[in-house]
Design a protein around this motif. Structure first.
Motif, mmCIF file in Angstrom:
data_model
loop_
_atom_site.group_PDB
_atom_site.id
_atom_site.type_symbol
_atom_site.label_atom_id
_atom_site.label_comp_id
_atom_site.label_asym_id
_atom_site.label_seq_id
_atom_site.Cartn_x
_atom_site.Cartn_y
_atom_site.Cartn_z
ATOM 1 N N GLN A 38 34.366 42.356 40.871
ATOM 2 C CA GLN A 38 34.044 40.960 40.536
ATOM 3 C C GLN A 38 33.454 40.233 41.736
ATOM 4 O OE1 GLN A 38 37.922 39.808 39.131
ATOM 5 N NE2 GLN A 38 37.372 40.133 36.976
ATOM 6 N N ALA A 39 34.012 40.472 42.927
ATOM 7 C CA ALA A 39 33.507 39.814 44.138
ATOM 8 C C ALA A 39 32.097 40.280 44.471
ATOM 9 C CB ALA A 39 34.447 40.093 45.315
ATOM 10 N N LEU A 40 31.844 41.571 44.338
ATOM 11 C CA LEU A 40 30.517 42.105 44.650
ATOM 12 C C LEU A 40 29.466 41.591 43.673
ATOM 13 C CD1 LEU A 40 31.636 45.736 45.497
ATOM 14 C CD2 LEU A 40 30.677 44.094 47.113
ATOM 15 N N ILE A 41 29.827 41.531 42.396
ATOM 16 C CA ILE A 41 28.879 41.046 41.400
ATOM 17 C C ILE A 41 28.638 39.552 41.574
ATOM 18 C CG2 ILE A 41 28.574 40.655 38.921
ATOM 19 C CD1 ILE A 41 30.003 43.379 38.537
ATOM 20 N N ALA A 42 29.688 38.814 41.920
ATOM 21 C CA ALA A 42 29.509 37.387 42.198
ATOM 22 C C ALA A 42 28.575 37.190 43.385
ATOM 23 C CB ALA A 42 30.862 36.732 42.475
ATOM 24 N N GLY A 43 28.582 38.153 44.313
ATOM 25 C CA GLY A 43 27.678 38.115 45.459
ATOM 26 C C GLY A 43 26.312 38.709 45.174
ATOM 27 N N ARG A 44 26.061 39.033 43.903
ATOM 28 C CA ARG A 44 24.753 39.477 43.419
ATOM 29 C C ARG A 44 24.425 40.918 43.798
ATOM 30 N NH1 ARG A 44 20.361 34.720 43.254
ATOM 31 N NH2 ARG A 44 19.816 35.976 41.413
ATOM 32 N N LEU A 45 25.470 41.741 43.927
ATOM 33 C CA LEU A 45 25.287 43.187 44.041
ATOM 34 C C LEU A 45 26.028 43.819 42.870
ATOM 35 C CD1 LEU A 45 25.840 43.929 47.850
ATOM 36 C CD2 LEU A 45 23.676 43.592 46.643
ATOM 37 N N ARG A 46 25.305 44.444 41.970
ATOM 38 C CA ARG A 46 25.948 44.999 40.783
ATOM 39 C C ARG A 46 25.933 46.517 40.736
ATOM 40 N NH1 ARG A 46 21.540 44.813 36.129
ATOM 41 N NH2 ARG A 46 23.328 45.321 34.835
ATOM 42 N N VAL A 47 25.195 47.155 41.645
ATOM 43 C CA VAL A 47 25.184 48.612 41.724
ATOM 44 C C VAL A 47 26.191 49.027 42.792
ATOM 45 C CG1 VAL A 47 23.804 50.672 42.146
ATOM 46 C CG2 VAL A 47 22.765 48.678 41.035
ATOM 47 N N MET A 64 36.347 49.583 37.203
ATOM 48 C CA MET A 64 35.196 48.790 37.648
ATOM 49 C C MET A 64 34.058 48.844 36.637
ATOM 50 S SD MET A 64 35.456 49.862 41.672
ATOM 51 C CE MET A 64 34.231 48.766 42.359
ATOM 52 N N SER A 65 33.960 49.944 35.906
ATOM 53 C CA SER A 65 32.901 50.068 34.899
ATOM 54 C C SER A 65 33.094 49.085 33.750
ATOM 55 C CB SER A 65 32.870 51.492 34.352
ATOM 56 O OG SER A 65 32.498 52.412 35.367
ATOM 57 N N ARG A 66 34.316 48.586 33.591
ATOM 58 C CA ARG A 66 34.598 47.621 32.521
ATOM 59 C C ARG A 66 34.236 46.198 32.917
ATOM 60 N NH1 ARG A 66 39.686 50.596 32.494
ATOM 61 N NH2 ARG A 66 39.603 52.214 30.880
ATOM 62 N N VAL A 67 33.968 45.961 34.190
ATOM 63 C CA VAL A 67 33.612 44.618 34.648
ATOM 64 C C VAL A 67 32.185 44.314 34.190
ATOM 65 C CG1 VAL A 67 33.252 43.144 36.668
ATOM 66 C CG2 VAL A 67 35.171 44.767 36.620
ATOM 67 N N PRO A 68 31.966 43.183 33.540
ATOM 68 C CA PRO A 68 30.622 42.871 33.030
ATOM 69 C C PRO A 68 29.554 42.943 34.120
ATOM 70 C CG PRO A 68 32.234 41.346 32.125
ATOM 71 C CD PRO A 68 32.958 42.159 33.155
ATOM 72 N N ILE A 203 34.189 39.312 51.073
ATOM 73 C CA ILE A 203 33.384 40.374 50.480
ATOM 74 C C ILE A 203 32.247 39.779 49.660
ATOM 75 C CG2 ILE A 203 33.418 42.214 48.737
ATOM 76 C CD1 ILE A 203 36.207 42.961 49.807
ATOM 77 N N GLU A 204 32.528 38.732 48.909
ATOM 78 C CA GLU A 204 31.471 38.071 48.142
ATOM 79 C C GLU A 204 30.397 37.506 49.063
ATOM 80 O OE1 GLU A 204 30.770 34.206 45.224
ATOM 81 O OE2 GLU A 204 32.770 35.096 45.347
ATOM 82 N N THR A 205 30.825 36.902 50.176
ATOM 83 C CA THR A 205 29.871 36.350 51.137
ATOM 84 C C THR A 205 28.979 37.443 51.717
ATOM 85 O OG1 THR A 205 31.336 34.511 51.717
ATOM 86 C CG2 THR A 205 29.656 35.116 53.326
ATOM 87 N N ARG A 206 29.599 38.565 52.088
ATOM 88 C CA ARG A 206 28.817 39.673 52.646
ATOM 89 C C ARG A 206 27.856 40.251 51.608
ATOM 90 N NH1 ARG A 206 32.321 43.266 56.900
ATOM 91 N NH2 ARG A 206 33.350 41.547 57.991
ATOM 92 N N ALA A 207 28.318 40.333 50.365
ATOM 93 C CA ALA A 207 27.458 40.842 49.302
ATOM 94 C C ALA A 207 26.264 39.924 49.083
ATOM 95 C CB ALA A 207 28.259 40.989 48.015
#
Length: 219
Positions: A38-47, A64-68, A203-207
């Protein structure tokens, strides 16, 4: 339309072009999996690449695969058994440090798109002969870094790379300037220390910062 030579890498190329950085993740506790994604996707990294280096890695891939919006791959694939387990866990793609015929065959048999590892011109050429036009350059810094990849570009223009290994945010920018680099893999975005402390905000900030590297559109 893809040429026959490019068919084995077509999906991997699509995935790698979604974001400039693929976070390389070592999940130690299953409780970390969902908030990390969730933190990585919020930071705009989804792969996301979850390495098969911990006891809960396969479970983490499933969670993690279940996270939208998450596209979760399995890293450190070494054997056909790893490939089958990753596919069953729900991995959308695989990443390997190197390549063997048995590993490549298993990925093709299971339909798991693979980003195979190569570190030398001979390894790159061998994979290209087998139809892999997208490859992981690993270990990047120890194998000549940016200069080596730039040298590959002349004689091997068909191959695109995701360099991984020893890459920092500063070095990532320089790699992403190369025409034969699709993205980079990096462990600096979610290191073990931040996972253990549950510092999802950092983590979100770094992402978010990583998503803006190389002047590419973030995913």
């Amino acid at each position: 339309m893809d040429s026959p030579r490019n068919l084995k890498s077509s999906r991997i190329i699509e995935i790698c072009r979604l974001c400039p950085v693929i976070p390389v993740l070592e999940v130690e506790q299953i409780e970390q999996a969902t908030p990390l994604a969730q933190a990585l996707i919020a930071g705009r990294l989804r792969v996301l690449e979850v390495t098969l280096r911990t006891d809960c890695a396969l479970s983490a891939i499933s969670e993690m695969s279940r996270v939208p919006n998450a596209i979760v791959g399995a890293g450190t694939l070494r054997t056909p058994e790893d490939v089958r387990a990753a596919k069953q866990a729900g991995a959308s793609f695989g990443v390997s440090p190197g390549a063997t015929d048995r590993l490549l065959d298993a990925c093709e048999e299971t339909g798991l798109p693979l980003l195979p590892g190569a570190a030398s011109a001979s390894e790159v050429m061998t994979l290209l002969e087998k139809g892999y036009t997208a490859q992981k350059f690993f270990p990047a810094e120890a194998s000549g870094g940016r200069a080596a990849l730039r040298s590959f570009g002349g004689p091997l223009p068909l191959v695109k790379f995701c360099p991984t290994g020893g890459i920092t945010p500063e070095k990532a920018t320089h790699y992403l300037e190369l025409g034969n680099v699709m993205c980079v893999g990096g462990s600096w975005i979610a290191p073990t220390s931040l996972l253990r402390s549950g510092n999802w905000a950092e983590i979100e900030t770094r992402a978010r910062h990583a998503s803006q590297l190389g002047g590419q559109a973030s995913c």
